[in-house]
Design a protein around this motif. Sequence first.
Motif, PDB file in Angstrom:
ATOM      1  N   THR A   1      19.257  58.297  58.818  1.00 17.04           N
ATOM      2  CA  THR A   1      19.089  58.725  57.291  1.00 17.04           C
ATOM      3  C   THR A   1      19.075  60.269  57.412  1.00 17.04           C
ATOM      4  O   THR A   1      19.797  61.404  57.209  1.00 17.04           O
ATOM      5  CB  THR A   1      18.129  58.411  56.502  1.00 17.04           C
ATOM      6  N   ALA A   2      18.272  61.001  58.745  1.00 16.09           N
ATOM      7  CA  ALA A   2      17.669  62.205  58.664  1.00 16.09           C
ATOM      8  C   ALA A   2      19.318  62.867  59.278  1.00 16.09           C
ATOM      9  O   ALA A   2      19.348  64.261  58.837  1.00 16.09           O
ATOM     10  CB  ALA A   2      16.468  62.677  59.219  1.00 16.09           C
ATOM     11  N   GLU A   3      19.099  61.943  60.300  1.00  7.78           N
ATOM     12  CA  GLU A   3      21.048  62.863  60.786  1.00  7.78           C
ATOM     13  C   GLU A   3      21.722  63.340  60.020  1.00  7.78           C
ATOM     14  O   GLU A   3      22.170  64.439  60.057  1.00  7.78           O
ATOM     15  CB  GLU A   3      21.644  62.183  61.924  1.00  7.78           C
ATOM     16  N   ARG A   4      21.953  62.322  58.533  1.00  8.72           N
ATOM     17  CA  ARG A   4      23.072  62.456  57.715  1.00  8.72           C
ATOM     18  C   ARG A   4      22.555  63.628  56.472  1.00  8.72           C
ATOM     19  O   ARG A   4      23.361  64.493  56.484  1.00  8.72           O
ATOM     20  CB  ARG A   4      23.139  60.916  57.497  1.00  8.72           C
ATOM     21  N   ASP A   5      21.117  63.721  57.156  1.00 11.44           N
ATOM     22  CA  ASP A   5      20.951  65.044  55.717  1.00 11.44           C
ATOM     23  C   ASP A   5      21.165  66.780  56.303  1.00 11.44           C
ATOM     24  O   ASP A   5      21.522  67.275  55.254  1.00 11.44           O
ATOM     25  CB  ASP A   5      19.309  64.321  55.595  1.00 11.44           C
ATOM     26  N   ASP A   6      20.804  65.926  57.753  1.00 11.31           N
ATOM     27  CA  ASP A   6      21.202  67.621  58.392  1.00 11.31           C
ATOM     28  C   ASP A   6      22.941  67.674  58.326  1.00 11.31           C
ATOM     29  O   ASP A   6      23.389  68.665  57.832  1.00 11.31           O
ATOM     30  CB  ASP A   6      20.566  67.810  60.039  1.00 11.31           C
ATOM     31  N   LEU A   7      23.968  66.844  58.343  1.00 18.63           N
ATOM     32  CA  LEU A   7      24.710  67.057  58.479  1.00 18.63           C
ATOM     33  C   LEU A   7      25.220  67.220  57.542  1.00 18.63           C
ATOM     34  O   LEU A   7      26.681  67.714  57.038  1.00 18.63           O
ATOM     35  CB  LEU A   7      25.935  66.035  58.948  1.00 18.63           C
ATOM     36  N   ARG A   8      24.871  66.442  56.278  1.00 14.32           N
ATOM     37  CA  ARG A   8      25.614  66.909  54.910  1.00 14.32           C
ATOM     38  C   ARG A   8      25.031  69.111  54.536  1.00 14.32           C
ATOM     39  O   ARG A   8      25.622  69.545  54.008  1.00 14.32           O
ATOM     40  CB  ARG A   8      24.377  66.267  53.138  1.00 14.32           C
ATOM     41  N   ASN A   9      23.652  68.895  55.137  1.00 14.87           N
ATOM     42  CA  ASN A   9      23.153  70.521  54.685  1.00 14.87           C
ATOM     43  C   ASN A   9      24.158  71.477  55.931  1.00 14.87           C
ATOM     44  O   ASN A   9      25.280  72.210  55.403  1.00 14.87           O
ATOM     45  CB  ASN A   9      21.935  70.692  55.797  1.00 14.87           C
ATOM     46  N   ARG A  10      24.855  71.201  57.045  1.00 14.34           N
ATOM     47  CA  ARG A  10      25.842  71.953  57.155  1.00 14.34           C
ATOM     48  C   ARG A  10      27.320  72.509  56.548  1.00 14.34           C
ATOM     49  O   ARG A  10      27.973  73.451  56.757  1.00 14.34           O
ATOM     50  CB  ARG A  10      25.909  71.752  58.989  1.00 14.34           C
ATOM     51  N   VAL A  11      27.024  71.150  56.420  1.00 14.54           N
ATOM     52  CA  VAL A  11      28.712  70.380  55.497  1.00 14.54           C
ATOM     53  C   VAL A  11      28.609  71.995  54.335  1.00 14.54           C
ATOM     54  O   VAL A  11      29.585  72.368  54.124  1.00 14.54           O
ATOM     55  CB  VAL A  11      29.382  69.156  55.053  1.00 14.54           C
TER      56      VAL A  11
END
Length: 104
Positions: free
Chosen positions: A59-69
């Motif tokens: 979930t933390a990794e997904r949130d980081d990727l969403r932020n970068r996108v």
Amino acid sequence: MKRTRTEPRLPREGVTHLLALGCLLIMGGLVLAGPSGLLAWSENLRLLEQRQKEVQQLTAERDDLRNRVALLDPRHADPDLAGELLRSNLNVVHPDEMVMLLKR
């Protein structure tokens, strides 16, 4: 005094009792050592905790990727992130920048 005559037990009755006892013993064994029995309970709890930690990490990794996108949205891209990606992927630098390579 009257004597009562006891009838001899039928062999089928003894077999029935043995089968019932066998079934009860098998069910009791499954309750203790079966795939969802008492002995497997602690293993299931350990696996549950492990999976929950894995879900938190993903979930933390997904949130980081969403932020970068979101930062790379073409309508309003973050200039710092765009510059970082250009420098790292295309080896592009400004003429006044100095590049220092670090050994790892």
